[in-house]
Design a protein around this motif. Structure first.
Motif: not given
Ligand code: ZN
Length: 413
Positions: A225-247
């Motif tokens: 609740p303290q913050g928008p969690g870009a580093y923890d962990n939307m960035a991780g979510a983006a990496i998974i999305m990028e790899l879903a695209r690749y595969f």
């Protein structure tokens, strides 16, 4: 893997769209889930939203008042999952007992004690044994100002009986209590247990000729609740999305399941719901590749591997062959990969060191396309190597010592 097929900019733009707080069980978390599902569909994949319930604690009242030798109410946050004081609170003498060593604890009986926190299971039990009447801890640093004077919120885990309650205050207030000689305080904490709904998003790419073997790539998308969690962990979510695209464009021989977990921050609730829901399939799972903490420019890449030491070495070989500087730790990690390892499935978490986890500073401002591209490439090399191998280079097993640690870990979750 062709590095040029991974875009850091595309991942950055994905994270940018979610620059809002996504606390588990809220409408914002739900909105994020629906957006992720839309993106999955745009890749031509059939996505699934898998709803689940989890338990949360809502604080109704949290209060600490010094009653002697001066009167003042302090700003505090109550320990969640730590029970209730009587309606009118508990009033008792106050004592600062530093790290809660044996001698200090011998003076704690009947007192509300301040201890260097946060208080976890073991210290909590020591305080109960010492017959303390309640506890106070502190968070923050002496140079904090403004919004940073907000005390952190903690949850007491793994304790069934909670006869005493506690609150957390800011470091500066802790100093004031001692300097002004607070000798008597009143502590009130009231909370209620509620059931909330969260959801995982999953999308599967069927393997071309080894479809019965499953690899999972995962990242949680909820935030604290303290913050928008870009580093923890939307960035991780983006990496998974990028790899879903690749595969989708580079079809794997093994089946790959991409999972975005909800409610990780509340105790790995999303991955626990997933392994329950998919229990019948788990025997086909070979490896979980999880990402938690990613995307900041300044930092280092660490992979925590909950599997045999040989797996750690194999992954290190793949990554080093790709020319990427990564360090490895062979051990359990405090993220969703633990849930898979607990079920006997080898698992890893890709993690980047960085600044401001679980604070309001964890925003898009510190995220870099360069870093996202780097991490997605590292994970992509590992995933592709395993997805295309003639035979899986390691067994589906987790060493006994890790299993023991995980049993304890989940008993306390
Ligand atoms: Zn996280």
């Amino acid at each position: 893997m062709d590095r040029n097929k991974i875009s850091g900019q595309r991942q950055y733009e994905f994270v940018e769209r979610f620059n809002y707080i996504r606390e588990a069980g809220t409408l914002e978390e739900r909105r994020a889930a629906e957006e992720i599902l839309e993106d999955v569909k745009k890749l031509g994949l059939t996505g699934r939203l898998e709803e689940f319930e989890f338990t949360a604690y809502e604080i109704a009242e949290e209060c600490l008042v010094v009653t002697e030798p001066y009167e003042k109410e302090y700003r505090v946050t109550g320990y969640k999952r730590c029970g209730d004081t009587p309606k009118d609170g508990v009033e008792a003498p106050f004592l600062y007992i530093e790290n809660g060593d044996e001698i200090s604890l011998s003076f704690a009986k009947g007192k509300i004690v301040m201890v260097n926190g946060p208080v976890k299971k073991e210290m909590y039990q020591n305080l109960v044994r010492a017959q303390a009447a309640g506890f106070v801890t502190m968070s923050g640093i002496p140079i904090d100002a403004g919004e940073d004077l907000e005390p952190a919120g903690y949850t007491l885990r793994g304790v069934e009986k909670t006869p005493i309650q506690g609150v957390n205050l800011h470091y500066k207030d802790a100093v004031e209590l001692v300097e002004r000689g607070a000798s008597r305080v009143k502590l009130t904490l009231r909370q209620k247990k509620v059931t909330r709904v969260s959801r995982n998003i999953a999308a599967r790419i069927e393997g071309s000729d080894k479809a019965e073997e499953m690899l999972t790539l995962s990242a949680h998308y909820d935030s604290v609740p303290q913050g928008p969690g870009a580093y923890d962990n939307m960035a991780g979510a983006a990496i998974i999305m990028e790899l879903a695209r690749y595969f989708t464009e580079n079809r794997p021989r093994r089946t790959m399941e991409f999972i975005w977990f909800g409610a990780e921050e509340t105790g790995l609730c999303g991955s626990l719901a997933y392994v329950k829901e998919h229990e019948a399939e788990l025997s086909g799972h070979r490896f979980n590749m999880n990402v938690d903490l990613a995307g900041q420019l300044i930092g280092g890449t660490v992979i925590g591997v909950a599997a045999d030491a040989a797996v750690c070495q194999m992954l290190a070989f793949v990554v080093h062959e790709a020319g990427m500087g990564v360090s490895f730790i062979n051990g359990i990690w405090g993220s969703d990969s633990n849930t898979f390892a607990w079920k006997g499935i080898p698992a890893m978490t890709l993690n980047r060191d960085g600044f401001g986890m679980h604070t309001r500073y964890d925003t898009i401002d510190l995220i870099s396309p360069w870093s996202l591209k780097r991490s997605a490439f590292v994970l992509g090399c590992i995933a592709e190597g395993l997805a295309q191998a003639e035979v899986m280079p390691f067994k589906r097993e987790v060493p006994e010592e890790f299993k023991k640690k995980l049993d304890t870990y989940f008993a306390e979750a």
